[in-house]
Design a protein around this motif. Structure first.
Motif, short mmCIF file in Angstrom:
data_model
loop_
_atom_site.label_atom_id
_atom_site.label_comp_id
_atom_site.label_asym_id
_atom_site.label_seq_id
_atom_site.Cartn_x
_atom_site.Cartn_y
_atom_site.Cartn_z
N THR A 24 0.84 -1.19 0.00
CA THR A 24 0.00 0.00 0.00
C THR A 24 0.88 1.25 0.00
O THR A 24 2.10 1.17 0.23
N GLU A 25 0.29 2.40 -0.24
CA GLU A 25 1.07 3.64 -0.23
C GLU A 25 1.73 3.85 1.12
O GLU A 25 2.88 4.30 1.19
N GLU A 26 1.02 3.54 2.20
CA GLU A 26 1.60 3.68 3.54
C GLU A 26 2.78 2.73 3.74
O GLU A 26 3.80 3.11 4.32
N GLU A 27 2.63 1.50 3.26
CA GLU A 27 3.71 0.52 3.38
C GLU A 27 4.91 0.92 2.53
O GLU A 27 6.06 0.69 2.93
N GLN A 28 4.66 1.51 1.37
CA GLN A 28 5.75 1.97 0.53
C GLN A 28 6.56 3.05 1.25
O GLN A 28 7.79 3.02 1.26
N VAL A 29 5.86 4.01 1.84
CA VAL A 29 6.54 5.09 2.57
C VAL A 29 7.35 4.52 3.72
O VAL A 29 8.51 4.90 3.93
N GLU A 30 6.77 3.59 4.46
CA GLU A 30 7.47 2.98 5.60
C GLU A 30 8.71 2.22 5.13
O GLU A 30 9.78 2.32 5.75
N TRP A 31 8.58 1.49 4.03
CA TRP A 31 9.71 0.72 3.50
C TRP A 31 10.84 1.64 3.06
O TRP A 31 12.01 1.41 3.38
N ILE A 32 10.51 2.71 2.35
CA ILE A 32 11.53 3.65 1.89
C ILE A 32 12.24 4.29 3.09
O ILE A 32 13.47 4.45 3.08
N ILE A 216 9.53 -8.24 -8.08
CA ILE A 216 10.74 -7.42 -8.17
C ILE A 216 10.51 -6.22 -9.09
O ILE A 216 10.90 -5.09 -8.76
N ASN A 217 9.86 -6.45 -10.21
CA ASN A 217 9.57 -5.34 -11.12
C ASN A 217 8.72 -4.27 -10.44
O ASN A 217 8.91 -3.07 -10.66
N SER A 218 7.78 -4.67 -9.61
CA SER A 218 6.94 -3.72 -8.89
C SER A 218 7.75 -2.92 -7.88
O SER A 218 7.60 -1.70 -7.77
N LEU A 219 8.61 -3.60 -7.14
CA LEU A 219 9.43 -2.92 -6.14
C LEU A 219 10.44 -1.99 -6.80
O LEU A 219 10.77 -0.92 -6.26
N GLU A 220 10.95 -2.36 -7.96
CA GLU A 220 11.88 -1.50 -8.68
C GLU A 220 11.22 -0.18 -9.06
O GLU A 220 11.85 0.88 -8.98
N LYS A 221 9.97 -0.23 -9.47
CA LYS A 221 9.26 1.01 -9.82
C LYS A 221 9.19 1.92 -8.59
O LYS A 221 9.37 3.15 -8.70
N ILE A 222 8.96 1.34 -7.42
CA ILE A 222 8.86 2.14 -6.19
C ILE A 222 10.19 2.80 -5.85
O ILE A 222 10.27 4.00 -5.60
N VAL A 223 11.27 2.01 -5.84
CA VAL A 223 12.56 2.57 -5.38
C VAL A 223 13.19 3.50 -6.40
O VAL A 223 13.94 4.40 -6.02
#
Length: 446
Positions: A24-32, A216-223
């Protein structure tokens, strides 16, 4: 059922939804934020299942003849044995080169004792070989903190590959560990004489065999939206070439078309140095103004020289800190031979899929992120020279034009220089640097 429907079904069966986002957007922010706050392997996913994180890697792409395959297998096993002595953790599992399955470390004693002979026999039988080992403390097959993978093929249009992931916490622990790692990598290059070699941060994946997976492709877009220092390295679908095409055809979507965008450490072998139309000495001189850049000469056959170039310290380069100078400088050098259209993702998105991947156009923009005219990532880019976002940059002028305002100016072409110009003076172009287009940025009146 078509391929897209099949892949969609596979993902749903493996609990990665195509209806809800992987993070989720919240999880993405927390991960970053976790990535920025720690020097360990930053992992996301499900405990005991596939879990992915950011970690450092090095990959060597070797262009060789079929006759050289046996010698290459010997070299790969020798490097594996040396790597085995460097790591500070025990292996957890191995991908058996014959059975093509992962086996527990406790069941691998016979395999390891006879590894080279086993690999040679397998290659002789099938004209193909792959082997992997992982010391992951999260799961057997994903996000290994220490991992290695190698693949040998007899086909000249496909590079043989050796890839290793190493633990960042170990690397940062001491200068001794850093030096040990750097000298080991240099010995690998000297032994293998690769066509390409790259090292930096990536979504850790070396031994997972998900090389280019949906997750992995999804996570690459995020980072890629949050860090300039992330790299994307997928030997499984970009590690081929058209070097020997009799018609001179070049596949722009494969690594053989050019050098990938450097972020930390990269190789210019004699082939690419020739394509760049420069000498090794000219390239060394190009980087001489940066004390933090280390350039090592590698001897190649026929008295040729390759260069292994390390751009300062290994770093993630958060977007909010600005575009880093050293990658800007390196990419200006290799831009004429850069493979901008390299295939970066393994799976296309389908309609209404919330898990975004880099599109084809985004992939090109990402490869060009260190160019002067880049806006990647859109709306977040900060130019480190003047600390202003692109939207705020009012005083930027191209070299050769008239200075629009009296005061001090800076340029990425000469990051050590802060120069005073009167309004109406001609701004220098520094053509002797082979930088390309030079832009000057306002740096204040004092």
């Amino acid at each position: 059922m078509n391929n897209q429907e099949q892949r969609k079904l596979e993902i749903e069966e493996n609990e990665m939804s195509t209806i809800t986002p992987y993070l989720t957007e919240e999880e993405q922010v927390e991960w970053i934020e976790e990535i920025k706050a720690t020097d360990k392997l930053w992992v996301t996913g499900y405990e005991g299942e596939d879990a992915y994180g950011i970690g450092p890697y090095v990959t060597f792409y070797i262009y060789h003849s079929a006759e050289e395959a046996s010698q290459l297998i010997t070299q790969f096993v020798e490097i594996f044995n040396e790597f085995n002595q460097i790591k500070n953790e025990e292996w957890v599992s191995f991908k058996h080169p014959v059975k093509d399955i992962f086996i527990k470390a406790e069941n691998a004693q016979t395999l390891l004792e006879d590894l080279e002979q086993t690999c040679q026999r397998q290659y002789t039988r099938d004209d193909f070989l792959s082997f992997a080992a992982t010391a992951s403390d999260d799961t057997e097959i994903s996000s290994a903190v220490w991992a290695t993978y190698f693949r040998v093929t007899p086909y000249s249009d496909t590079y043989s590959v050796l890839k290793m992931n190493f633990r960042y916490a170990w690397y940062k622990e001491s200068e001794e560990n850093k030096e040990k790692w750097h000298r080991f990598v240099e010995r690998c290059i000297d032994k293998l004489k690769p066509r390409h070699a790259y090292s930096g941060f990536e979504i850790a994946q070396a031994a997972s065999l998900h090389l280019g997976s949906y997750e992995i492709n999804s996570l690459e877009k995020i980072v890629t939206q949050a860090f300039y220092g992330v790299d994307i390295d997928h030997p499984s679908f970009n590690g081929s070439n058209t070097h020997d095409d009799p018609d001179g055809y070049v596949n722009e979507r494969k690594l053989g078309s050019g050098v990938r965008t450097p972020v930390w450490s990269f190789l210019l072998d004699p082939y690419w140095i020739t394509k760049l139309n420069k000498t090794a000495e000219e390239i060394k001189a190009y980087f001489s103004c940066f004390k933090e850049v280390e350039v090592k000469e590698i001897e190649y056959p026929e008295n040729q020289t390759g260069l292994w170039i390390r751009l300062g310290e290994l770093a993630m380069y958060p977007v909010e800190d600005g575009v880093p100078v050293l990658p800007i400088y390196a990419n200006a050098l290799i831009k004429p031979i850069r493979c901008d259209e390299l295939k970066l993702v393994g799976y296309a998105q389908w309609d209404d899929d919330p898990n975004e991947h880099l599109s084809y156009d985004e992939g090109i923009a990402w490869m060009r992120r260190f160019d002067e005219d880049s806006s990647w990532p859109e709306g977040k880019r900060v130019n480190k020279v003047n600390g202003l976002s692109l939207e705020e940059e009012k005083l930027k002028e191209k070299g050769g034009a008239l200075c629009p305002q009296t005061g001090y100016w800076q340029t990425p072409a000469r990051p050590d220089l802060r120069q005073y110009f009167e309004q109406g003076e001609i701004l220098p172009t520094f053509s002797e640097l082979d930088w390309g287009e030079v832009y000057w940025y306002w740096a204040g009146r004092e």
